[in-house]
Design an enzyme around this catalytic site. Structure first.
Site, PDB file in Angstrom:
ATOM      1  N   GLY A 116      44.924  51.310  46.789  1.00 29.93           N
ATOM      2  CA  GLY A 116      45.179  50.903  45.220  1.00 29.93           C
ATOM      3  C   GLY A 116      43.891  50.918  44.456  1.00 29.93           C
ATOM      4  N   CYS A 117      43.823  51.175  43.177  1.00 34.22           N
ATOM      5  CA  CYS A 117      42.588  51.325  42.347  1.00 34.22           C
ATOM      6  C   CYS A 117      41.859  50.106  42.321  1.00 34.22           C
ATOM      7  CB  CYS A 117      42.734  51.695  40.787  1.00 34.22           C
ATOM      8  SG  CYS A 117      43.930  50.671  40.085  1.00 34.22           S
ATOM      9  N   PHE A 118      42.321  48.943  42.124  1.00 33.93           N
ATOM     10  CA  PHE A 118      41.756  47.630  42.132  1.00 33.93           C
ATOM     11  C   PHE A 118      41.247  47.414  43.424  1.00 33.93           C
ATOM     12  CE2 PHE A 118      43.149  45.603  38.162  1.00 33.93           C
ATOM     13  CZ  PHE A 118      42.123  45.513  37.429  1.00 33.93           C
ATOM     14  N   ALA A 119      42.075  47.638  44.529  1.00 35.44           N
ATOM     15  CA  ALA A 119      41.763  47.306  45.822  1.00 35.44           C
ATOM     16  C   ALA A 119      40.550  48.229  46.540  1.00 35.44           C
ATOM     17  CB  ALA A 119      42.937  47.738  46.715  1.00 35.44           C
TER      18      ALA A 119
END
Length: 340
Positions: A149-152
């Protein structure tokens, strides 16, 4: 790394009409060893890609298709919304020789860690978590990769060197702000320009869906993780990019920490430690991740930033494709940030 047995990588894209699909096409039409065979979109079948992704005018005359000619490709990218990839794989026969790179969250967690839902992931799957900075060799030999994921991606790249040094022994505070493209192309109440402009808001505080994959990677690197990752996500007043701050309590000196960060990322083509404070513009429109550390007393402040659509999504997916086919990891990704 595998030997490259494919001179031109034949690519299929599912969910090609969204933001990630458009960015993926933009990268692949300029990739020296890739050819887009089909871009699938039921609602846009027959339309030119450039009719939907208007930045592609002059770059391709390919049209969207409702067909799924899997036999004609070497790899397929899933650019679906979350929850659709697992169902798609159950309902369709993808030839065993075709590699899959999934940009949704369906296969990011190791099977024993998957939280069951009304549409549970199978008890076992062979997807490798596609964060090259810690899983490069596994990605290179994988048939199926789950793109992070992007945030991750941003948060992990800020914390992984600290985990490697065994510093995550107290609760970690994370604040991160994302651009509006992170919400996808379909308009909603919190993505309209009139609402997003000159505005900020918190959402999914402490319960964001990316926290389990962050914990999974930090545990993999540190060997254990008993502390809480207290993540507060923000919606930002800009289109693309993620900027994260992370606070870790430790008595280890800053010089030692910086040395550990530089050593962790010394051989990484896209992730770099920077000796001065970061700006989001340094990564927007690139596949880079930048990281910086400061310290006040026992509080270590880590800042990290990525472009949510590139290193946080399709740029990293192309990076994974390159690894899976044994070619230069940087192929098609030598993108430059704007000077202004």
């Amino acid at each position: 790394m595998q030997n490259n047995t494919t001179s031109v990588i034949k690519v299929g894209i599912l969910g090609a009409a969204g933001y990630t699909g458009g960015e993926l096409i933009r990268l692949l039409v300029n990739h020296p060893q890739a050819e887009i065979v089909f871009a699938n979109s039921e609602s846009n079948a027959g339309n030119l890609l450039s009719d939907v992704h208007e930045g592609l005018y002059g770059d391709t005359d390919l049209r969207f298709t409702s067909e799924l000619p899997f036999d004609a490709v070497d790899v397929v990218f899933f650019c679906f919304g979350h929850g659709k990839s697992e169902a798609f794989m159950r309902e369709h026969d993808i030839p065993t020789h075709v590699k899959v790179i999934d940009l949704a969250q369906d296969f990011r967690l190791a099977p024993e860690k998957v939280i069951r839902t009304q549409h549970p992931t199978p008890a076992a799957h062979d997807f490798v978590y596609g964060l090259p900075e810690i899983n490069r060799q596994a990605i290179a030999s994988a048939m199926h990769v789950a793109n992070p994921g992007c945030f991750a991606t941003c948060i992990q790249l800020g914390l992984l060197p600290a985990a490697k040094m065994g510093l995550l022994n107290d609760d970690v505070t994370v604040n991160a702000i994302t651009g509006s493209t992170g919400a996808g192309v379909k308009p909603g109440a919190t993505t309209h320009f009139s609402w997003r402009s000159n505005n900020m808001s918190v959402y999914k505080a402490f319960h964001h869906q990316h926290v389990p994959e962050i914990r999974q990677s930090l545990t993999q690197v540190q060997g254990h993780l008993e502390v809480s990752i207290d993540f507060i996500p923000f919606r930002g007043d800009f289109a693309r990019g993620i900027f994260a701050t992370e606070v870790v309590r430790t008595d280890v000196g800053l010089d030692t920490i910086v040395e550990g960060y530089k050593d962790f990322y010394k051989d990484q083509p896209f992730t770099h430690y920077v000796d001065k404070a970061l700006d989001l513009k340094q990564v927007v429109n690139t596949n880079k991740a930048l990281v910086h550390c400061d310290k006040e007393g026992d509080k270590l402040l880590i800042t990290a930033c990525v472009d949510n659509l590139l290193k946080g999504a399709v740029g990293q997916a192309v990076e994974n494709m390159n690894l899976m086919f044994g070619i230069d990891e940087r192929a098609g990704l030598r993108l430059k940030a704007s000077a202004f």
